[in-house]
Design a protein around this motif. Structure first.
Motif, PDB file in Angstrom:
ATOM      1  N   LEU A 161       0.820  -1.220   0.000  1.00 20.67           N
ATOM      2  CA  LEU A 161       0.000   0.000   0.000  1.00 20.67           C
ATOM      3  C   LEU A 161       0.852   1.269   0.000  1.00 20.67           C
ATOM      4  CD1 LEU A 161      -3.071  -0.691   2.314  1.00 20.67           C
ATOM      5  CD2 LEU A 161      -3.118   0.205  -0.016  1.00 20.67           C
ATOM      6  N   LYS A 162       1.987   1.222   0.676  1.00 21.28           N
ATOM      7  CA  LYS A 162       2.886   2.385   0.671  1.00 21.28           C
ATOM      8  C   LYS A 162       3.285   2.741  -0.755  1.00 21.28           C
ATOM      9  CE  LYS A 162       5.104   1.559   5.175  1.00 21.28           C
ATOM     10  NZ  LYS A 162       6.387   1.197   5.831  1.00 21.28           N
ATOM     11  N   LEU A 163       3.555   1.704  -1.561  1.00 23.16           N
ATOM     12  CA  LEU A 163       3.937   1.938  -2.953  1.00 23.16           C
ATOM     13  C   LEU A 163       2.742   2.418  -3.782  1.00 23.16           C
ATOM     14  CD1 LEU A 163       6.157  -1.208  -3.667  1.00 23.16           C
ATOM     15  CD2 LEU A 163       6.807   0.953  -2.608  1.00 23.16           C
ATOM     16  N   LEU A 164       1.589   1.777  -3.575  1.00 24.31           N
ATOM     17  CA  LEU A 164       0.402   2.114  -4.370  1.00 24.31           C
ATOM     18  C   LEU A 164      -0.099   3.534  -4.088  1.00 24.31           C
ATOM     19  CD1 LEU A 164      -1.590  -1.253  -4.193  1.00 24.31           C
ATOM     20  CD2 LEU A 164      -0.136  -0.395  -6.048  1.00 24.31           C
ATOM     21  N   LYS A 165       0.158   4.013  -2.873  1.00 19.89           N
ATOM     22  CA  LYS A 165      -0.267   5.382  -2.539  1.00 19.89           C
ATOM     23  C   LYS A 165       0.557   6.429  -3.276  1.00 19.89           C
ATOM     24  CE  LYS A 165      -2.326   4.320   1.952  1.00 19.89           C
ATOM     25  NZ  LYS A 165      -2.200   4.360   3.430  1.00 19.89           N
TER      26      LYS A 165
ATOM     27  N   ASP B 128      10.589 -11.091 -10.392  1.00 22.27           N
ATOM     28  CA  ASP B 128      11.945 -10.960 -10.924  1.00 22.27           C
ATOM     29  C   ASP B 128      12.633 -12.325 -10.847  1.00 22.27           C
ATOM     30  OD1 ASP B 128      14.830 -10.584 -10.978  1.00 22.27           O
ATOM     31  OD2 ASP B 128      14.423  -8.428 -10.855  1.00 22.27           O
ATOM     32  N   ASP B 129      12.983 -12.867 -12.007  1.00 21.14           N
ATOM     33  CA  ASP B 129      13.609 -14.202 -12.085  1.00 21.14           C
ATOM     34  C   ASP B 129      14.880 -14.315 -11.246  1.00 21.14           C
ATOM     35  OD1 ASP B 129      11.795 -15.377 -13.655  1.00 21.14           O
ATOM     36  OD2 ASP B 129      12.887 -15.171 -15.532  1.00 21.14           O
ATOM     37  N   LYS B 130      15.703 -13.291 -11.307  1.00 23.12           N
ATOM     38  CA  LYS B 130      17.018 -13.370 -10.688  1.00 23.12           C
ATOM     39  C   LYS B 130      16.966 -13.253  -9.168  1.00 23.12           C
ATOM     40  CE  LYS B 130      19.253 -11.458 -14.810  1.00 23.12           C
ATOM     41  NZ  LYS B 130      19.984 -10.307 -15.393  1.00 23.12           N
ATOM     42  N   THR B 131      16.157 -12.317  -8.680  1.00 27.68           N
ATOM     43  CA  THR B 131      16.130 -12.069  -7.232  1.00 27.68           C
ATOM     44  C   THR B 131      15.003 -12.803  -6.515  1.00 27.68           C
ATOM     45  OG1 THR B 131      14.701 -10.123  -7.458  1.00 27.68           O
ATOM     46  CG2 THR B 131      17.078  -9.770  -7.638  1.00 27.68           C
ATOM     47  N   GLY B 132      13.988 -13.219  -7.257  1.00 27.92           N
ATOM     48  CA  GLY B 132      12.839 -13.858  -6.633  1.00 27.92           C
ATOM     49  C   GLY B 132      11.952 -12.866  -5.906  1.00 27.92           C
ATOM     50  N   LYS B 133      12.156 -11.570  -6.181  1.00 26.00           N
ATOM     51  CA  LYS B 133      11.358 -10.528  -5.544  1.00 26.00           C
ATOM     52  C   LYS B 133      10.224 -10.069  -6.458  1.00 26.00           C
ATOM     53  CE  LYS B 133      14.986  -8.684  -2.544  1.00 26.00           C
ATOM     54  NZ  LYS B 133      15.697  -7.478  -2.081  1.00 26.00           N
ATOM     55  N   LEU B 134       9.243  -9.418  -5.846  1.00 26.87           N
ATOM     56  CA  LEU B 134       8.135  -8.851  -6.610  1.00 26.87           C
ATOM     57  C   LEU B 134       8.560  -7.519  -7.194  1.00 26.87           C
ATOM     58  CD1 LEU B 134       5.032  -9.022  -7.337  1.00 26.87           C
ATOM     59  CD2 LEU B 134       4.662  -7.602  -5.300  1.00 26.87           C
ATOM     60  N   GLN B 135       8.308  -7.332  -8.471  1.00 30.12           N
ATOM     61  CA  GLN B 135       8.545  -6.038  -9.111  1.00 30.12           C
ATOM     62  C   GLN B 135       7.225  -5.294  -9.231  1.00 30.12           C
ATOM     63  OE1 GLN B 135      12.348  -6.280 -12.113  1.00 30.12           O
ATOM     64  NE2 GLN B 135      10.345  -6.729 -12.971  1.00 30.12           N
TER      65      GLN B 135
ATOM     66  N   ARG C   2       8.460   4.421 -12.584  1.00 27.97           N
ATOM     67  CA  ARG C   2       9.320   4.047 -11.467  1.00 27.97           C
ATOM     68  C   ARG C   2       9.105   2.567 -11.143  1.00 27.97           C
ATOM     69  NH1 ARG C   2       4.640   7.395 -11.244  1.00 27.97           N
ATOM     70  NH2 ARG C   2       3.856   7.670  -9.141  1.00 27.97           N
ATOM     71  N   LYS C   3      10.159   1.945 -10.698  1.00 26.99           N
ATOM     72  CA  LYS C   3      10.123   0.516 -10.398  1.00 26.99           C
ATOM     73  C   LYS C   3      10.549   0.278  -8.955  1.00 26.99           C
ATOM     74  CE  LYS C   3      13.259  -2.372 -12.079  1.00 26.99           C
ATOM     75  NZ  LYS C   3      13.986  -3.237 -13.043  1.00 26.99           N
ATOM     76  N   PHE C   4       9.730  -0.492  -8.243  1.00 30.01           N
ATOM     77  CA  PHE C   4      10.038  -0.866  -6.869  1.00 30.01           C
ATOM     78  C   PHE C   4      10.189  -2.381  -6.804  1.00 30.01           C
ATOM     79  CE2 PHE C   4       7.234   2.867  -6.755  1.00 30.01           C
ATOM     80  CZ  PHE C   4       7.960   3.753  -5.969  1.00 30.01           C
ATOM     81  N   THR C   5      10.921  -2.862  -5.818  1.00 33.93           N
ATOM     82  CA  THR C   5      11.000  -4.302  -5.580  1.00 33.93           C
ATOM     83  C   THR C   5      10.588  -4.593  -4.141  1.00 33.93           C
ATOM     84  OG1 THR C   5      13.340  -4.156  -4.960  1.00 33.93           O
ATOM     85  CG2 THR C   5      12.823  -4.682  -7.275  1.00 33.93           C
ATOM     86  N   MET C   6       9.948  -5.729  -3.954  1.00 34.17           N
ATOM     87  CA  MET C   6       9.489  -6.147  -2.627  1.00 34.17           C
ATOM     88  C   MET C   6       9.883  -7.583  -2.374  1.00 34.17           C
ATOM     89  SD  MET C   6       5.593  -4.870  -1.912  1.00 34.17           S
ATOM     90  CE  MET C   6       5.539  -5.908  -0.448  1.00 34.17           C
ATOM     91  N   SER C   7      10.363  -7.858  -1.183  1.00 36.61           N
ATOM     92  CA  SER C   7      10.643  -9.243  -0.807  1.00 36.61           C
ATOM     93  C   SER C   7       9.318  -9.964  -0.569  1.00 36.61           C
ATOM     94  CB  SER C   7      11.482  -9.301   0.470  1.00 36.61           C
ATOM     95  OG  SER C   7      12.755  -8.733   0.247  1.00 36.61           O
ATOM     96  N   LEU C   8       9.266 -11.215  -0.970  1.00 34.71           N
ATOM     97  CA  LEU C   8       8.063 -12.017  -0.770  1.00 34.71           C
ATOM     98  C   LEU C   8       8.154 -12.794   0.529  1.00 34.71           C
ATOM     99  CD1 LEU C   8       7.496 -13.336  -4.407  1.00 34.71           C
ATOM    100  CD2 LEU C   8       6.434 -11.383  -3.272  1.00 34.71           C
TER     101      LEU C   8
END
Length: 251
Positions: free
Chosen positions: A76-80, A93-100, A109-115
């Motif tokens: 939500l912080k990102l969506l706001k 993201d294939d390499k990091t396994g994180k959500l883009q 702008r691009k953010f990444t989030m740990s799952l």
């Protein structure tokens, strides 16, 4: 692997807000036909049942079923940060396994989030027979709940063939809110037999406040001293339904 894109960030933000009322960590099922979530709050008093078919998305690529578990508050912080008509894309993201999370509009702008580790719990849909079905405006229902909150932390909802009555009682004040069938607030009322049940106002108010951004119409179904089902009619396709356990009164 998946790639989900919505053309209006507000749509995604409002839905994430509604989900965040009950759960901090949400495990979504990403299936070929759409996005789904069914989860209970930590106290197991309330449940959310959410579905978005692939037709809601501007782009939906999920050839294989998978699970996506993330912290809703952090999302939500990102969506706001995204404007109403900006697009939001979610992918892995294939390499990091994180959500883009890619937001595009006036600029990109691009953010990444740990799952997080997905929950393996399968939450079943409650099998309940309802005697009452009341179709209300979310505005009218919200105002009635706010009135009840002035005097108590719980409310009794009483349904008769021609009216819905909400009553609350505190140490100093009491309140009775009567909504007649056919009024601007109570659009329809089906009563198989009169029923009444008491619910927590903190849960009810938070659910209705958050979900009202996604819907103008709410349908309540309940029976005496049984959970209430609140279905919020979506402007687009999709489902947003809450179940709330009753507060059992002791004599």
């Amino acid at each position: 692997m998946f790639k989900l894109k919505v053309s209006d960030a507000k749509l995604l933000r409002d839905m994430a807000t509604a989900i965040s009322i009950l759960v901090d960590e949400a495990t979504f099922k990403i299936e070929p036909d759409g996005l789904k979530l069914r989860a209970m709050d930590p106290s197991r008093v309330a449940m959310i049942d959410f579905e978005w078919p692939k037709s809601i998305f501007q782009e939906y690529d999920a050839p294989q079923p998978s699970k996506l578990c993330l912290n809703i508050s952090e999302l939500l912080k990102l969506l706001k940060r995204a404007g109403k008509e900006e697009a939001v894309e979610l992918s892995l993201d294939d390499k990091t396994g994180k959500l883009q999370v890619i937001v595009t509009g006036k600029y990109a702008r691009k953010f990444t989030m740990s799952l997080l580790e997905p929950s393996e719990e399968e939450v079943p849909t409650p099998k309940i027979s309802f005697n009452i079905k009341a179709k209300t405006t979310t505005t009218g229902l919200s105002q009635a709940i706010e009135d009840a909150q002035l005097v108590s932390d719980h409310v009794k909802i009483d349904a008769e063939p021609e009216k819905l009555t909400l009553s609350a009682s505190g140490d100093i004040m009491g309140a009775t809110i009567t909504i007649q069938k056919g009024s601007d607030a109570l659009l329809d009322l089906e009563v198989k037999e009169p029923a009444k049940a008491t619910f927590s106002l903190s849960y009810l108010s938070e659910i209705i406040k958050a979900a009202s951004a996604t819907s103008d119409i709410a349908t309540l179904e309940f029976s005496t001293d049984m959970p209430v089902k609140i279905d919020f009619q979506q402007t687009k396709e999709g489902k947003l339904t809450f179940f709330l356990a009753p507060r059992i009164e002791t004599e």
